[in-house]
Write a protein that holds these residues in place. Sequence first.
Motif, PDB file in Angstrom:
ATOM      1  N   ARG A  20       0.824  -1.213   0.000  1.00  0.00           N
ATOM      2  CA  ARG A  20       0.000   0.000   0.000  1.00  0.00           C
ATOM      3  C   ARG A  20       0.858   1.264   0.000  1.00  0.00           C
ATOM      4  NH1 ARG A  20      -4.071  -0.899   4.597  1.00  0.00           N
ATOM      5  NH2 ARG A  20      -4.679  -2.829   3.602  1.00  0.00           N
ATOM      6  N   ALA A  21       2.023   1.186   0.651  1.00  0.00           N
ATOM      7  CA  ALA A  21       2.940   2.331   0.710  1.00  0.00           C
ATOM      8  C   ALA A  21       3.705   2.521  -0.602  1.00  0.00           C
ATOM      9  CB  ALA A  21       3.920   2.149   1.872  1.00  0.00           C
ATOM     10  N   GLY A  22       3.588   1.549  -1.520  1.00  0.00           N
ATOM     11  CA  GLY A  22       4.315   1.642  -2.786  1.00  0.00           C
ATOM     12  C   GLY A  22       5.723   1.079  -2.715  1.00  0.00           C
ATOM     13  N   ALA A  42      12.237   0.576  -0.086  1.00  0.00           N
ATOM     14  CA  ALA A  42      11.459   1.768  -0.410  1.00  0.00           C
ATOM     15  C   ALA A  42      12.264   2.636  -1.376  1.00  0.00           C
ATOM     16  CB  ALA A  42      11.133   2.544   0.861  1.00  0.00           C
ATOM     17  N   PRO A  43      11.574   3.543  -2.088  1.00  0.00           N
ATOM     18  CA  PRO A  43      12.280   4.426  -3.011  1.00  0.00           C
ATOM     19  C   PRO A  43      13.428   5.167  -2.332  1.00  0.00           C
ATOM     20  CG  PRO A  43       9.919   4.643  -3.310  1.00  0.00           C
ATOM     21  CD  PRO A  43      10.132   3.783  -2.086  1.00  0.00           C
ATOM     22  N   GLY A  44      14.440   5.449  -3.102  1.00  0.00           N
ATOM     23  CA  GLY A  44      15.601   6.157  -2.578  1.00  0.00           C
ATOM     24  C   GLY A  44      16.654   5.239  -1.998  1.00  0.00           C
ATOM     25  N   GLY A  45      16.498   3.942  -2.211  1.00  0.00           N
ATOM     26  CA  GLY A  45      17.495   2.994  -1.730  1.00  0.00           C
ATOM     27  C   GLY A  45      17.366   2.636  -0.263  1.00  0.00           C
ATOM     28  N   LYS A  95       7.359   5.685   6.930  1.00  0.00           N
ATOM     29  CA  LYS A  95       6.752   6.640   6.004  1.00  0.00           C
ATOM     30  C   LYS A  95       7.052   8.072   6.457  1.00  0.00           C
ATOM     31  CE  LYS A  95       2.536   5.584   4.391  1.00  0.00           C
ATOM     32  NZ  LYS A  95       1.153   5.058   4.407  1.00  0.00           N
ATOM     33  N   ALA A  96       6.939   8.322   7.745  1.00  0.00           N
ATOM     34  CA  ALA A  96       7.241   9.658   8.282  1.00  0.00           C
ATOM     35  C   ALA A  96       8.721   9.986   8.067  1.00  0.00           C
ATOM     36  CB  ALA A  96       6.875   9.723   9.769  1.00  0.00           C
ATOM     37  N   ASP A  97       9.596   9.023   8.296  1.00  0.00           N
ATOM     38  CA  ASP A  97      11.027   9.235   8.085  1.00  0.00           C
ATOM     39  C   ASP A  97      11.322   9.622   6.634  1.00  0.00           C
ATOM     40  OD1 ASP A  97      11.445   8.506  10.732  1.00  0.00           O
ATOM     41  OD2 ASP A  97      12.234   6.505  10.244  1.00  0.00           O
ATOM     42  N   LEU A  98      10.547   9.044   5.705  1.00  0.00           N
ATOM     43  CA  LEU A  98      10.758   9.303   4.279  1.00  0.00           C
ATOM     44  C   LEU A  98       9.976  10.526   3.802  1.00  0.00           C
ATOM     45  CD1 LEU A  98      10.553   5.634   2.944  1.00  0.00           C
ATOM     46  CD2 LEU A  98      12.608   6.985   3.440  1.00  0.00           C
TER      47      LEU A  98
END
Length: 100
Positions: A20-22, A42-45, A95-98
């Motif tokens: 759901r977060a992708g 997650a995106p960004g490595g 998610k908040a960290d990103l």
Amino acid sequence: MAKNNREKDVELHLTRLVKRAGWITWKLAPTEVGMPDRIVIAPGGHVWMVELKRERGGVVSPRQEYVHRQVRALGVPVYVLAGKEAVTVWVQQRKADLGR
């Protein structure tokens, strides 16, 4: 008292939230005793390894602790999450960290 979900249910919950977060997650084939259950990317490595346990009664073995230390020493975070609520909080924190 809350239901003590099986580890399999906790893992399915993680998989759903991650998708759901992708992000992506793969179950790691236990080619070595003590490997974490999942890798999450997650995106960004951003890469995390996750060990899942049921909320009550799930125990990290000494071998798992050893493997987790090895992985962390190489700079890859390893999280031990016990229960669905811990998984939900962990995904929200990442998610908040990103900034998402």
